[in-house]
Design an enzyme around this catalytic site. Structure first.
Site, mmCIF file in Angstrom:
data_model
loop_
_atom_site.group_PDB
_atom_site.id
_atom_site.type_symbol
_atom_site.label_atom_id
_atom_site.label_comp_id
_atom_site.label_asym_id
_atom_site.label_seq_id
_atom_site.Cartn_x
_atom_site.Cartn_y
_atom_site.Cartn_z
ATOM 1 N N ASP A 89 41.612 19.156 49.671
ATOM 2 C CA ASP A 89 40.615 18.132 49.962
ATOM 3 C C ASP A 89 41.337 16.787 49.933
ATOM 4 O O ASP A 89 42.232 16.577 49.121
ATOM 5 C CB ASP A 89 39.534 18.214 48.875
ATOM 6 C CG ASP A 89 38.380 17.275 49.130
ATOM 7 O OD1 ASP A 89 38.400 16.598 50.159
ATOM 8 O OD2 ASP A 89 37.472 17.223 48.292
ATOM 9 N N GLY A 92 38.563 11.986 49.528
ATOM 10 C CA GLY A 92 37.432 11.150 49.933
ATOM 11 C C GLY A 92 36.199 11.363 49.073
ATOM 12 O O GLY A 92 35.543 10.408 48.653
ATOM 13 N N ASP A 143 38.096 10.650 54.527
ATOM 14 C CA ASP A 143 36.870 10.087 55.091
ATOM 15 C C ASP A 143 36.007 9.497 53.987
ATOM 16 O O ASP A 143 36.305 9.658 52.807
ATOM 17 C CB ASP A 143 36.084 11.168 55.850
ATOM 18 C CG ASP A 143 35.529 12.244 54.927
ATOM 19 O OD1 ASP A 143 36.096 12.436 53.823
ATOM 20 O OD2 ASP A 143 34.543 12.899 55.291
ATOM 21 N N ASP A 265 33.799 26.517 49.951
ATOM 22 C CA ASP A 265 34.370 26.329 48.613
ATOM 23 C C ASP A 265 33.275 25.762 47.733
ATOM 24 O O ASP A 265 32.359 25.102 48.218
ATOM 25 C CB ASP A 265 35.551 25.353 48.644
ATOM 26 C CG ASP A 265 35.066 23.909 48.671
ATOM 27 O OD1 ASP A 265 35.038 23.273 47.598
ATOM 28 O OD2 ASP A 265 34.683 23.420 49.750
ATOM 29 N N CYS A 303 30.190 46.155 40.699
ATOM 30 C CA CYS A 303 31.376 45.298 40.788
ATOM 31 C C CYS A 303 32.632 46.025 40.316
ATOM 32 O O CYS A 303 32.592 46.797 39.357
ATOM 33 C CB CYS A 303 31.155 44.027 39.962
ATOM 34 S SG CYS A 303 32.518 42.850 40.085
ATOM 35 N N CYS A 305 35.495 44.343 39.376
ATOM 36 C CA CYS A 305 36.403 43.400 38.710
ATOM 37 C C CYS A 305 36.827 43.915 37.335
ATOM 38 O O CYS A 305 36.221 44.830 36.775
ATOM 39 C CB CYS A 305 35.755 42.011 38.590
ATOM 40 S SG CYS A 305 34.570 41.849 37.237
ATOM 41 N N CYS A 308 33.949 43.892 34.684
ATOM 42 C CA CYS A 308 32.920 44.928 34.829
ATOM 43 C C CYS A 308 33.465 46.329 34.562
ATOM 44 O O CYS A 308 32.739 47.212 34.107
ATOM 45 C CB CYS A 308 32.295 44.851 36.219
ATOM 46 S SG CYS A 308 31.268 43.374 36.425
ATOM 47 N N HIS A 334 34.786 37.564 36.826
ATOM 48 C CA HIS A 334 33.672 38.267 37.475
ATOM 49 C C HIS A 334 33.025 37.431 38.581
ATOM 50 O O HIS A 334 32.814 37.919 39.698
ATOM 51 C CB HIS A 334 32.594 38.680 36.469
ATOM 52 C CG HIS A 334 31.358 39.130 37.169
ATOM 53 N ND1 HIS A 334 31.257 40.366 37.780
ATOM 54 C CD2 HIS A 334 30.203 38.470 37.457
ATOM 55 C CE1 HIS A 334 30.091 40.448 38.400
ATOM 56 N NE2 HIS A 334 29.431 39.309 38.213
#
Length: 377
Positions: A89, A92, A143, A265, A303, A305, A308, A334
């Site tokens: 980023d 801005g 910007d 994001d 899930c 992950c 989990c 998670h």
């Protein structure tokens, strides 16, 4: 940078981005690593959740550790030990959020450092130079983020300044720095369709590798955001990636993909994890609720992950109640994996031609009706 459109269902797109540090399949969610770290995550954890690209922040990395340190490492990738793509980023939005601490002029922005109060100057050229040192795969233009609410006159004045800055960003990035990495333009204009059109057309005249929708998720009601998404993505180039900045909740991402957005994001999955709010297939688990004290089940049975697969809700409840650091770490693993699974699921459905069924199932699991979405004849 190369962008290929691999498929479509309604306005929803399936794509592939080829960048300097790797390939990114879209739709994609990018975990936020503001200071060169995704909070609570080791680089290997970020790989384990199958993130393809992460986000860094020009503003914060410029203030700390500073460019010299990152330059010594040959760029941000080596500094943070992440060998896949990074989007940065421009700074801005952070300058916008400083409020009274900043002064905006044609040349750029002067502000007081939130770290030590020293005076700092940021301009389109300086932002491009910082991101060149970082060696970001995707560079964002510098910007002015239009605040909400803003009058038509205020929003127009702001977007016109942003367009003049966009031109300077492109000239410095391409002509001065000879930077071959992708440069994305950012569409502003507040909640006004005519101003969004003016901003988009101005950016198209300059020409960028991709286009982002800025100035949303800044305090406006959800209906206002959806209204912008109903018309704007479809007007953006069909052969370039489309990025919705700072959004959002799982429902917002699904709705934006339905309207033709490719990239997202947001700090929500990491921030919510630190507050004991976990996103699951059927909605949300607030782990501090006493009903989880004896719950032997995994956080989300769907899930895959680390959290989990290994721990019960009762253990996560216990960690939260004790204020243990591990609660935030396991929750972040998670939540970020949930967001990756969400976008993986959409990509898979778009590949198989079952995207409408995916959307139906997503809302049915939450006990909600599928919201209306524009359909092209």
């Amino acid at each position: 940078m190369k962008f290929e459109k691999l498929g479509q269902s309604g306005r929803a797109r399936r794509g592939r981005l080829t960048l300097e540090h790797g390939v990114v399949e879209t739709p994609i969610f990018m975990p936020v690593g503001t200071y060169g770290t995704v909070k609570g995550m080791l680089p290997r954890d970020i790989e384990d959740i199958q993130a393809q690209i992460i986000l860094g922040n020009t503003f914060h990395l410029y203030l700390r550790p500073g460019l010299e340190v990152i330059k010594q490492h040959g760029g941000l990738h080596d500094f943070i030990k992440w060998n896949k793509p990074i989007l940065t980023d421009s700074g801005g939005f952070q300058v916008f959020s400083l409020g009274a601490m900043r002064k905006i002029k044609e040349e750029g922005v002067t502000f007081r450092s939130p770290i030590d109060g020293s005076k700092v100057f940021l301009s389109p050229e300086i932002s491009m130079e910082i991101q060149h040192v970082l060696n970001s795969d995707i560079v964002m233009i510098f910007d002015e983020c239009t605040p909400y609410p803003a009058t038509h006159e205020e929003a127009q004045k702001s977007l016109q300044l942003s367009l003049r800055w966009a031109k300077r960003c492109k000239a410095h990035h391409h002509d001065e720095l000879k930077n071959k990495n992708a440069l994305f333009g950012i569409i502003q204009g507040g909640m006004y369709e005519d101003l969004r059109d003016e901003s988009l057309n101005g950016l198209l005249e300059i020409g960028f590798d991709g286009y982002a929708i800025g100035g949303l998720s800044v305090g406006e009601p959800k209906e206002e955001m959806i209204k912008v998404l109903d018309y704007l993505p479809n007007k953006m180039p069909h052969d370039k990636p489309r990025y919705l900045m700072g959004v959002g909740k799982p429902e917002d991402i699904v709705e934006a993909v339905r309207r033709g957005v490719d990239m997202f994001d947001c700090v929500m999955p990491t921030r919510n994890a630190r507050n004991g709010h976990y996103f699951v297939t059927d909605g949300l688990v607030r782990i501090r609720n006493s009903k989880y004290r004896h719950d032997q089940g995994p956080l989300d049975p769907h899930c895959d992950c680390y959290t989990c697969k290994n721990f019960t809700r009762a253990y996560l409840f216990h960690l939260e109640k004790c204020g243990e650091m591990l609660a935030s770490m396991l929750g972040t693993i998670h939540n970020l994996r949930y967001y990756q699974r969400l976008t993986e699921g959409m990509r898979d459905a778009l590949d198989k031609g079952t995207f409408d069924e995916f959307v139906q199932d997503f809302y049915a699991r939450r006990g909600l009706e599928v919201p209306p979405c524009p359909v092209d004849e």
